[in-house]
Scaffold this motif. Structure first.
Motif, PDB file in Angstrom:
ATOM      1  N   VAL A 156     -10.438  16.630   3.843  1.00  9.12           N
ATOM      2  CA  VAL A 156      -9.176  16.712   4.585  1.00  9.12           C
ATOM      3  C   VAL A 156      -9.111  15.602   5.628  1.00  9.12           C
ATOM      4  CG1 VAL A 156      -7.803  18.110   6.186  1.00  9.12           C
ATOM      5  CG2 VAL A 156      -8.934  19.200   4.222  1.00  9.12           C
ATOM      6  N   ALA A 157     -10.188  15.436   6.378  1.00 14.54           N
ATOM      7  CA  ALA A 157     -10.210  14.415   7.424  1.00 14.54           C
ATOM      8  C   ALA A 157     -10.019  13.022   6.842  1.00 14.54           C
ATOM      9  CB  ALA A 157     -11.523  14.497   8.196  1.00 14.54           C
ATOM     10  N   ALA A 158     -10.697  12.745   5.724  1.00 12.15           N
ATOM     11  CA  ALA A 158     -10.576  11.423   5.098  1.00 12.15           C
ATOM     12  C   ALA A 158      -9.159  11.181   4.616  1.00 12.15           C
ATOM     13  CB  ALA A 158     -11.560  11.309   3.935  1.00 12.15           C
ATOM     14  N   ALA A 159      -8.527  12.207   4.066  1.00 12.45           N
ATOM     15  CA  ALA A 159      -7.152  12.067   3.579  1.00 12.45           C
ATOM     16  C   ALA A 159      -6.184  11.766   4.722  1.00 12.45           C
ATOM     17  CB  ALA A 159      -6.719  13.331   2.850  1.00 12.45           C
ATOM     18  N   ALA A 160      -6.530  12.253   5.921  1.00 12.13           N
ATOM     19  CA  ALA A 160      -5.674  12.016   7.088  1.00 12.13           C
ATOM     20  C   ALA A 160      -6.039  10.744   7.829  1.00 12.13           C
ATOM     21  CB  ALA A 160      -5.763  13.205   8.042  1.00 12.13           C
ATOM     22  N   GLY A 161      -7.199  10.160   7.471  1.00  9.73           N
ATOM     23  CA  GLY A 161      -7.642   8.945   8.144  1.00  9.73           C
ATOM     24  C   GLY A 161      -8.419   9.191   9.419  1.00  9.73           C
ATOM     25  N   PHE A 162      -9.042  10.378   9.525  1.00 10.33           N
ATOM     26  CA  PHE A 162      -9.823  10.714  10.709  1.00 10.33           C
ATOM     27  C   PHE A 162     -11.213  11.192  10.297  1.00 10.33           C
ATOM     28  CE2 PHE A 162      -5.365  11.617  11.926  1.00 10.33           C
ATOM     29  CZ  PHE A 162      -5.235  10.705  12.971  1.00 10.33           C
ATOM     30  N   THR A 163     -12.015  11.544  11.275  1.00 15.19           N
ATOM     31  CA  THR A 163     -13.327  12.121  11.006  1.00 15.19           C
ATOM     32  C   THR A 163     -13.234  13.639  11.034  1.00 15.19           C
ATOM     33  OG1 THR A 163     -13.984  12.207  13.339  1.00 15.19           O
ATOM     34  CG2 THR A 163     -14.405  10.145  12.148  1.00 15.19           C
ATOM     35  N   LYS A 164     -14.301  14.285  10.533  1.00 13.08           N
ATOM     36  CA  LYS A 164     -14.308  15.748  10.530  1.00 13.08           C
ATOM     37  C   LYS A 164     -14.215  16.309  11.944  1.00 13.08           C
ATOM     38  CE  LYS A 164     -18.090  17.755   9.098  1.00 13.08           C
ATOM     39  NZ  LYS A 164     -19.132  18.280   8.171  1.00 13.08           N
ATOM     40  N   GLY A 165     -14.714  15.551  12.918  1.00 14.68           N
ATOM     41  CA  GLY A 165     -14.634  16.011  14.304  1.00 14.68           C
ATOM     42  C   GLY A 165     -13.213  16.252  14.755  1.00 14.68           C
ATOM     43  N   SER A 170     -12.257  25.396  12.880  1.00 15.09           N
ATOM     44  CA  SER A 170     -12.986  25.708  11.654  1.00 15.09           C
ATOM     45  C   SER A 170     -12.046  25.527  10.464  1.00 15.09           C
ATOM     46  CB  SER A 170     -13.502  27.153  11.676  1.00 15.09           C
ATOM     47  OG  SER A 170     -12.406  28.053  11.686  1.00 15.09           O
ATOM     48  N   LYS A 171     -12.597  25.696   9.279  1.00 14.10           N
ATOM     49  CA  LYS A 171     -11.763  25.604   8.080  1.00 14.10           C
ATOM     50  C   LYS A 171     -10.752  26.736   8.035  1.00 14.10           C
ATOM     51  CE  LYS A 171     -12.243  24.755   3.114  1.00 14.10           C
ATOM     52  NZ  LYS A 171     -13.203  24.665   1.992  1.00 14.10           N
ATOM     53  N   GLU A 172     -11.191  27.945   8.379  1.00 12.68           N
ATOM     54  CA  GLU A 172     -10.270  29.075   8.384  1.00 12.68           C
ATOM     55  C   GLU A 172      -9.192  28.884   9.451  1.00 12.68           C
ATOM     56  OE1 GLU A 172      -9.894  31.590   6.199  1.00 12.68           O
ATOM     57  OE2 GLU A 172     -11.382  30.443   5.086  1.00 12.68           O
ATOM     58  N   GLY A 173      -9.567  28.267  10.565  1.00 12.42           N
ATOM     59  CA  GLY A 173      -8.571  27.975  11.590  1.00 12.42           C
ATOM     60  C   GLY A 173      -7.543  26.986  11.094  1.00 12.42           C
TER      61      GLY A 173
END
Length: 216
Positions: A45-54, A62-65
């Motif tokens: 998800v982060a990569a698709a948006a152009g950001f890091t997982k942080g 969290s993922k559920e969040g």
């Protein structure tokens, strides 16, 4: 321990938090729809948006969040879209129903990712039997909001509904999602104006005497 403040260039490059959140939600919708909620990672998800997982953790925890925020975002957008389609107070109730159906049909073509995600969320809810999840809770809130809107529009138009407003809301949501799914599989089987026609016919008919639990 002192920290080095960001340079002016770094400040300019840092997008506002709202933009980051919006980009992550849109990326999550695309990624989850294509890979599945369980199959996609937060890194994806982060990569698709152009950001890091942080960035995902800092915005959603969290993922559920993230899933809960995505459900809230898309359900709110669905409600806003519907309300905007029927905002002409001079239109009759059937005219508003037709306009609503036509707009929701157009939206189904624009939001394939949401319908794929909806199906997965529906499956998760049915399979787990959970009644306290964010998906079901937001669905109930949406149903209540749609019921209130139908009641208000019927009263403003001076029209009598063929069935209770809550039942009309159930029919509207079922038609919207059901026809969207059929249209995704076989677009030719669901004409652009089909939902609008059906909704207009529903509200044009006279009141139907309830025979089940709704009878009062």
């Amino acid at each position: 321990m002192s920290t080095v403040p960001p340079t002016p260039a770094e400040v300019r490059r840092r997008p506002p938090r709202d933009e980051v959140r919006r980009a992550l939600l849109d990326a999550a919708a695309r990624t989850f729809a294509r890979q599945g909620i369980d199959g996609a990672s937060l890194d994806d998800v982060a990569a698709a948006a152009g950001f890091t997982k942080g960035a995902v953790y800092s915005n959603f925890g969290s993922k559920e969040g993230l899933v809960a925020a995505l459900v809230d975002d898309r359900v709110s957008a669905y409600l806003d879209l519907g309300l905007a389609a029927v905002d002409d107070p001079s239109a009759t109730l059937p005219e508003r129903a037709r306009a609503l159906g036509d707009r929701l049909t157009a939206a189904s073509d624009e939001q394939h990712d949401w319908h794929l995600l909806f199906l997965e969320l529906w499956q998760r809810t049915v399979r787990t039997g959970r009644s306290d999840g964010s998906f079901l809770q937001r669905r109930r809130e949406l149903h209540a909001a749609v019921t209130d809107a139908i009641t208000a529009h019927a009263e403003q138009a001076g029209a009598r509904l063929p069935v209770p407003a809550a039942s009309m809301a159930t029919l509207l949501l079922a038609l919207s999602h059901g026809l969207a799914i059929e249209r995704m599989v076989d677009p030719a089987s669901v004409p652009d104006d089909l939902m609008g026609q059906v909704l207009a016919l529903l509200v044009e008919g006279g009141p139907v005497e309830p025979t089940g639990p709704d009878r009062r």
